[in-house]
Write an enzyme that holds these catalytic residues in place. Sequence first.
Site, PDB file in Angstrom:
ATOM      1  N   ASP A  13      53.242 -35.070  27.882  1.00 51.22           N
ATOM      2  CA  ASP A  13      52.953 -36.503  27.926  1.00 51.22           C
ATOM      3  C   ASP A  13      53.752 -37.146  29.034  1.00 51.22           C
ATOM      4  OD1 ASP A  13      51.345 -36.186  25.815  1.00 51.22           O
ATOM      5  OD2 ASP A  13      52.772 -36.887  24.296  1.00 51.22           O
ATOM      6  N   ARG A  15      54.966 -40.643  29.659  1.00 47.80           N
ATOM      7  CA  ARG A  15      55.044 -41.958  29.004  1.00 47.80           C
ATOM      8  C   ARG A  15      55.506 -43.003  30.002  1.00 47.80           C
ATOM      9  NH1 ARG A  15      56.320 -38.153  25.311  1.00 47.80           N
ATOM     10  NH2 ARG A  15      55.184 -38.277  23.343  1.00 47.80           N
ATOM     11  N   SER A 493      63.618 -38.170  29.559  1.00 49.23           N
ATOM     12  CA  SER A 493      62.533 -37.479  30.244  1.00 49.23           C
ATOM     13  C   SER A 493      62.123 -36.263  29.435  1.00 49.23           C
ATOM     14  CB  SER A 493      62.960 -37.056  31.646  1.00 49.23           C
ATOM     15  OG  SER A 493      61.943 -36.294  32.261  1.00 49.23           O
ATOM     16  N   ASP A 494      60.798 -36.091  29.265  1.00 48.31           N
ATOM     17  CA  ASP A 494      60.301 -34.899  28.585  1.00 48.31           C
ATOM     18  C   ASP A 494      59.268 -34.183  29.436  1.00 48.31           C
ATOM     19  OD1 ASP A 494      58.219 -36.640  28.480  1.00 48.31           O
ATOM     20  OD2 ASP A 494      57.686 -36.271  26.400  1.00 48.31           O
ATOM     21  N   LYS A 495      59.209 -34.517  30.720  1.00 48.66           N
ATOM     22  CA  LYS A 495      58.203 -33.921  31.601  1.00 48.66           C
ATOM     23  C   LYS A 495      58.839 -32.774  32.383  1.00 48.66           C
ATOM     24  CE  LYS A 495      54.823 -34.989  35.160  1.00 48.66           C
ATOM     25  NZ  LYS A 495      55.118 -33.823  35.966  1.00 48.66           N
TER      26      LYS A 495
END
Length: 619
Positions: A13, A15, A493-495
Site C-alpha cells: 500500500d 498511503r 513507511s511500509d513501502k
Amino acid sequence: MTGSGMFQDRSPDQRLVETHRDVEAGLDDGVADGEEEDEMNPDDPFDIGHTKNAPLESLRRWRQAALVLNASRRFRYTLDLKKEEEKEHRRRMIRSHAQAALLFKLAGQRELVLGASVSSPTPTGDYGISLEQLSSMTRDNNMATLEHCGGVKGLSGFLNTNLDIGVSGEDADLLSRRNAFGSNTYPYKKGKGFVSFLWDAWQDLTLVILIIAAIASLALGIKTEGLKEGWYDGGSITFAVLLVIIVTAVSDYRQSLQFQHLNEEKRNIQLEVIRGGRREKISIYDIVVGDVVPLKIGDQVPADGIFASGHSLAIDESSMTGESKIVHKDKKAPFLMAGCKVADGFGNMLVTGVGINTEWGLLMASISEDTGEETPLQVRLNGVATFIGMIGLSVAISVLAVLLVRFFTGNTKNEDGTVQFIREKTSMSQTIDGVIEIVTIAVTIVVVAVPEGLPLAVTLTLAYSMRKMMADKALVRRLSACETMGSATTICSDKTGTLTLNQMTVVEAYAGKAKLDPPSSSALMQPEVLSLLIEGIAVNTTGSVFPAKDGGNVEVSGSPTEKAILSWGVKLGMKFDAVRSEAIVLHVSPFNSEKKRGGVALQLSNADVHIHWKGAAEM
C-alpha cells in the site's frame, strides 16, 4: 511459483498523508488501490474530502470566505482559479478531439463499405510510410489502413524494425528516425522573466501604500526642512521599498527557476525499450518511432503506438478521452494513446507517433505548469500582515480625518498656545504647512503599522531551507516541503524500496517439503521438481534474461521481485530462451494487487498442459 505459492509478490500500500496542503519532498505521492476515500457531506458547500483534487467551485467558495485582500503578490503561490479553469478547458478540448476520433472510428466500423479504397503507404526516405500517413492512422484509429499495411507486423516492416528484437539502437539509425518522424519532445511555454517578477512585486497593496507614503514624506520633508535634510525620511522609506521589491523578485525568480529544473526532472521518466534484442533503460525523450516498448501495470504509455503482443492489457484512457471505463487492447483494438495509464495486464507496443505528433504532446504544449501553492505558514502570516496593514491604514485614515476636522475647526493650537487655523486670517502657506504636518502623522502610522518584512522573512527562510536540502541531494518539488519536513518527528513507511536499495534476492526456498540450503542448490531437488520449477520461473514472468554485453554474467530485467526470482532460476541452471521456446502459451492471468497472484497455462511439445501460479502464500 509452480503452484506452490512459496513466494509473495504483494504490491504494498502506498498511503497518502494529507494535510492542509499536499506536501512532498522528492517522493511521488499516490493512493493505494482499494483505499477508501474520505466521505464528503454533500450538504456542506465547504466540505473538501481531498485537498489535492478539490473541485474548483469548493475552492472558489473558500476563496470568497477567506481573508484574501491581495492575490497579486502576497498570495502569489495561491492557486489561480481562473488559470486552472483555462487549463481544464484546454484539457476538455483535447479530450473532445479524442472522443470525436473514437466516435468517428466506431461510425466508420459500422458503415464500412466493403471494397473501399485505402491509399497505399507513401515511402519517405528509408522508410515505407510517411509521417502524415502514420500520424493520421494512429490519430483516427484507422483499422483499414493498418490492415492494408499488413497489420502490426507489416507496419513494422515499413518502419524497418522487428517486433521481437526492436530497432538496432545504433546512433545513425536513431538519428535517421528522429529526422523522419520527430523526437519525443514538445515545446514548453517559457517561464516569466525577472522583469515580470519585479512588476508583480511592486503591485502589492502594501508596497503601493509605502510608495505613496515615501513620496508624501519626501515632499513634506523637503517642504518643511529643506532639500539638505528633508529627504532623509522619504529616502529611507524609498530605499526600504526598493529593497523589498528587489529581494522579493529575486527570491521568486530563483524559486521559479528551481521549479522549472525540478519539473524537467519529473518529466524525464526512465523506461524500458527493446533494442537489438535487449531490454535497455532510456529516457522517455529518447524514444523514437519504431521502438518496441514493454508495458506493465502502472506504466504510462510514453508515445502513440499499436499493440504488438501481450495478455489482458487494459488501458485507462480517462486522462485523454474523459471516459472512466477501462479499455482492453488486443489485435482488434490495437491503438494506444500517449499519456494513458496501464490498468492491468502486460504487453509490447510498437511506437508510431512521438512528441508533438501525439494528442498528449499537443496537450502538454498548450499547458504551462506553475507552483500554484503557498505554504501554510505563509498563508497565515500573509493574512495576519494584510489584516494588520488594513487596520493600520484604517486607523491612519481615521486619525487624518479627526486631525483635519480639529485643525479647520480651530481646536488645534501651536506650542505657544495660539490657534493654528483661524478662518480668513491664516495664510494659505500656513494652512498648507499645518495640513502637511497632519498628513505626515497619518503616513507615519501607515509606515509603522505595515509589517511587510514578516512575509519576506518567511520567504527568505524557506528559500534558504530549500537550498540547504538541495545541497543534500534532496529534490524539493514544493517549497512547503521545507516547512513540513522541518516539523516532522517520525517517518512511517511500509513501502519496500522507499528506504532501501530496492534490490531483492531469494534468501530462503522450500521444494518438496524440504528447505534448500543454500537456495541455489539444485542438487537437493528431484529432476522432475527442478524441471517444473525452472519452467514456471521462465514462462510465468514479465521479465527477461539475456547475455551481458561485456560477455560476463547474464543480465536480468523486470520488477525487483521478478529479477530476484529470475536470478535464482539462473543459479539453478535455467536456460531462459530455450525453456520459453519449448512451450506454447495458451492463457495468461496477469498479476495485480487485487488478485495477488498471476498464472500461465502452457502446452508442451508432447501435448501436456501445465499451469503455473505465483503470488501470495495465502492465495
